[in-house]
Every structure is written in structure tokens, then in C-alpha cells.
Write an enzyme that holds these catalytic residues in place. Structure first.
Site, mmCIF file in Angstrom:
data_model
loop_
_atom_site.group_PDB
_atom_site.id
_atom_site.type_symbol
_atom_site.label_atom_id
_atom_site.label_comp_id
_atom_site.label_asym_id
_atom_site.label_seq_id
_atom_site.Cartn_x
_atom_site.Cartn_y
_atom_site.Cartn_z
ATOM 1 N N CYS A 1 0.886 -1.179 0.000
ATOM 2 C CA CYS A 1 0.000 0.000 0.000
ATOM 3 C C CYS A 1 0.909 1.210 0.000
ATOM 4 O O CYS A 1 1.680 1.419 0.951
ATOM 5 C CB CYS A 1 -0.891 0.012 1.244
ATOM 6 S SG CYS A 1 -1.810 1.581 1.446
ATOM 7 N N CYS B 1 -0.134 3.546 -6.380
ATOM 8 C CA CYS B 1 -1.232 3.064 -5.539
ATOM 9 C C CYS B 1 -1.475 1.639 -6.013
ATOM 10 O O CYS B 1 -1.594 1.403 -7.215
ATOM 11 C CB CYS B 1 -2.489 3.924 -5.728
ATOM 12 S SG CYS B 1 -3.969 3.144 -5.026
#
Lengths: 236, 236
Positions: free
Chosen positions: B85, B195
């Protein structure tokens, strides 16, 4: 926070497939944000000795390594365990007796999903699982006649499974297709995919000749139902 | 047995994508059997508060939950941690200081993989990561000019990311495509997918208009290199 434990790595791609099914089923049940998904602790332990070889008497006993994995999950407080490997369920009773958390039974969930009206279901599994009679017993208890592959067809299925473990999904589907043709000719009107590598191969089949019941998907359904019924996707 | 810890669930599908990359890269490096793969302990903790909202000042601080996850992995003896992440890396220094095991840095591995000769790279990230300047600083340190989306394009990227988290990959790709067209018109000759939801959308693009550098893949490459160099795929 309630955690669901997954004892995986048998094989690694099958564990990823299982997790993806859990996530997709949770999305289908309405999860739109990360925080609406189920917390999982995944022990992906691919070094566990080969289960099929052990059942066939040609390999090391995997039970100590399986129990180490069950211990690790319990030490971390998981409240349910799923094991996305059918062959490992030969040792289900020992794992179950050893675990504080309940363990779902993949073959029970899979056979329960065979469509009503099925008379004869082929068993698609490792050589070891086939030899153990795990699926044959559960199918018979559901009044479904199990159709076991002959030796040549079982070799095809073993080759299919090994190809998935080696990352060759296209090759695996060719082996699976040949096995299904034989099993259909022998009267099967459905098949249980009783090895979590086989659904990965099946996704590359052009047109399966019969209904295929997916043990990975059914275990994921049981896992998600259990977790959502208890609100484990809501942060506490 | 050396374990690699993965702090995931941010979001869950991105964690599965990361694991699949690790397995594929290990297969590509020669693993043919389960026992030749890397042991992983995956804390898939989707309840961790939204990272982007926290960076934008509109949501709860995720750091306590991130550190709980790092603690859980360390308690189980992991020897390396990967966090698939990007937004969570806003808190990288705090996680790193808190962890016995080293933690790979996803943005460092991603920017290091931008093709030589790239002059201007678009930053595809959550609103929070963009606002934090994480990728802009690392790109500038590599003498690459960062191209930040304008407000409309960032809204497209946020919509792309939310669509992936909700399981709508086709919808996510439409948002991503529109964002890339705008960033190309503004001079970007490559883009960092900063992302881990975005690579899942990118797989559904017909023809990406520029080179896309995948932070999930690059973190997986770094993880597999680290583990294989130390023989962690060989049972001990």
C-alpha cells in the site's frame, strides 16, 4: 477484531485463488470499502511436505508441519480456520483435535454443493486423496455414486496439478480436458474439483463437458458466510 | 524457516495481486514445486483506517493500527516486511523505527524501475499520497520531473481506486484511461502507478498511452530477490 486464519501455501497459487474468492464474495455481499472486508491471517507455508506422496506412502509425514501452522494461527487468536488444500484434509481429525479455533472441512462444503439430481460424480483430486477415499466416502453419504479415474486418467490429473504448481496454467488445462472426456465417457454427469489447483486449470478450459464443483469456491463461500454472520467485517 | 511478513488488506485485492506477483516471480526463477516457494505470513487487515483521508486531514489516524500489524508480524518472527500500500508509506519512518524486521519501501522500489531516459513521470496515486509529495520527492531525487494530476484528473484517479476497492475493475479502467490521456497531453512520457489498486485497473486498459511502472510488481520483485538471495525458499 476477529481474525480468520488460513493455513495455505499448499500450493501458493491455490491460496491466492482462495483469498480472491473470499474478497469477491465479500464484495458481492455489499463491501464497497476496505473496512467492510474480512480480516485474514494467512500462513502461506509452502514447505509443508507433499500431502499426496505421504498418503501414497512415498513421502514424509506432513502432520507435524500442518500442526505447526495450526498452532501459529491459534497463537494469533484466529476464531476460524480454513485450509485451502483438499489433500491436507486426510489429517483433518488431527488438526481439528489440536486447534482451539474451529476448522471448516473443504470436502464437506464441496460435496454439499453438488447440484441436486446428480447421480454419478467424478473425483478430480491428487493421487493421494483419491487413494484415501476421502471424497468417495462423502459422496456416497450423499447418495452420489463416485466415479474414480482409472490409472491413465489419474496420471493426467496429477500432471494437471503439477503444471499448476509450476505456473503452467495452459498446459494444466490440456491435461484436465483429456481427463474430463474420459470420465464423461464413464458416466459422470458432474465432477468435484477436490484439489485446489484444479479450479485454476479449469478456468482455461474452453467448454467443460459437465458441471464442475469447485472446492476452493465452496470453502470460500463457507468462510465468508461464517464471518459475515458474525459481523467480522465490521470494525470493533 | 524464514518467514516474509506482508502487512496487507489495504486494499485486500491489491494484497492478493502482490502475493500472486511474488509467486509468479518465484516460479519464473525456477520453482516447480510448492516446497520451492517462499513462506509468507500475510496480515490482511482491511479495517486499518483509510490512509488517504488521514493524509488529507479528513479521517482517523491509521498509525496505531499500522503499528499493531507490524507488531503482529514481528511477534511471529518475520525477517522482512513488505507493505503493498503506497499511502501507508507516509508512515514509513514510524513503522520502520517500530519494527525489528526491515521493511521494504514501495515508492523507492517503484521509482528505481522508471525506464532510463524518462524526463517527466506522472504520479498516479491516492489524493492523500499526491498531497503528501512522497512520489514527487523521490522522482525529483532521481532527476525525473513529476507531473501531478490537476484536480479533475485526481478525481478520476480517486474514482478509479474506489472502483477497484468495490470490485468494479472495468469501471476503474475507464477512469484510469481518461486520467492518462490528460497526463500525456501535459507532457508525461511515463507514469508511476503509486497506488496498489491502480495496476489492477491498468490490466483492463486496451492500450496504455505511455509506460506504466507498477509499484506492486516492483515491491514483489524486491521481496523475491531478498528472499531468494537468502535461500528462504529452501526448507531448513
Amino acid at each position: 477484531m476477529a481474525l480468520i486464519g488460513i493455513l495455505g501455501g499448499m500450493g501458493p497459487l491455490a491460496t491466492v485463488d482462495f483469498m480472491e474468492r473470499v474478497i469477491q464474495l465479500t464484495s458481492a455481499a455489499g463491501a464497497l470499502r476496505d473496512q467492510q472486508h474480512l480480516p485474514l491471517l494467512v500462513a502461506n507455508l509452502p514447505h509443508i511436505p507433499d500431502r499426496s506422496n505421504a498418503m501414497l506412502g512415498t513421502g514424509e509425514d506432513p502432520l507435524p508441519a500442518l500442526l505447526d501452522g495450526i498452532d501459529m494461527l491459534n497463537r494469533n487468536g484466529v476464531e476460524l480456520i480454513a485450509v485451502p488444500c483438499n489433500s491436507a484434509h486426510y489429517w483433518y481429525d488431527a488438526m481439528h483435535a489440536h486447534s482451539s479455533a474451529p476448522i471448516l472441512h473443504i470436502a464437506e462444503t464441496c460435496v454439499a454443493a453438488v447440484p441436486p439430481g446428480t447421480r454419478c460424480a467424478a473425483v478430480l483430486a491428487t493421487g493421494g486423496t483419491l487413494y484415501s477415499g476421502l471424497y468417495q466416502r462423502i459422496l456416497a453419504a450423499h447418495d452420489i455414486v463416485p466415479v474414480a479415474p482409472d490409472e491413465d486418467t489419474q496420471q493426467r490429473l496429477d500432471a494437471c496439478i503439477h503444471a499448476v504448481k509450476a505456473g503452467d496454467l495452459i498446459g494444466s488445462a490440456e491435461h484436465l480436458s483429456a481427463a474430463l472426456d474420459d470420465l464423461q465417457a464413464r458416466g459422470a454427469d458432474a465432477a468435484v474439483m477436490g484439489c485446489t489447483e484444479i479450479p485454476l486449470a479449469a478456468r482455461h478450459l474452453k467448454a467443460p463437458p459437465m458441471t464442475l464443483v469447485d472446492s476452493t469456491l465452496e470453502l470460500a463461500r463457507a468462510t465468508v458466510s461464517y464471518g459475515l454472520a458474525r459481523g467480522w467485517n465490521a470494525r470493533r
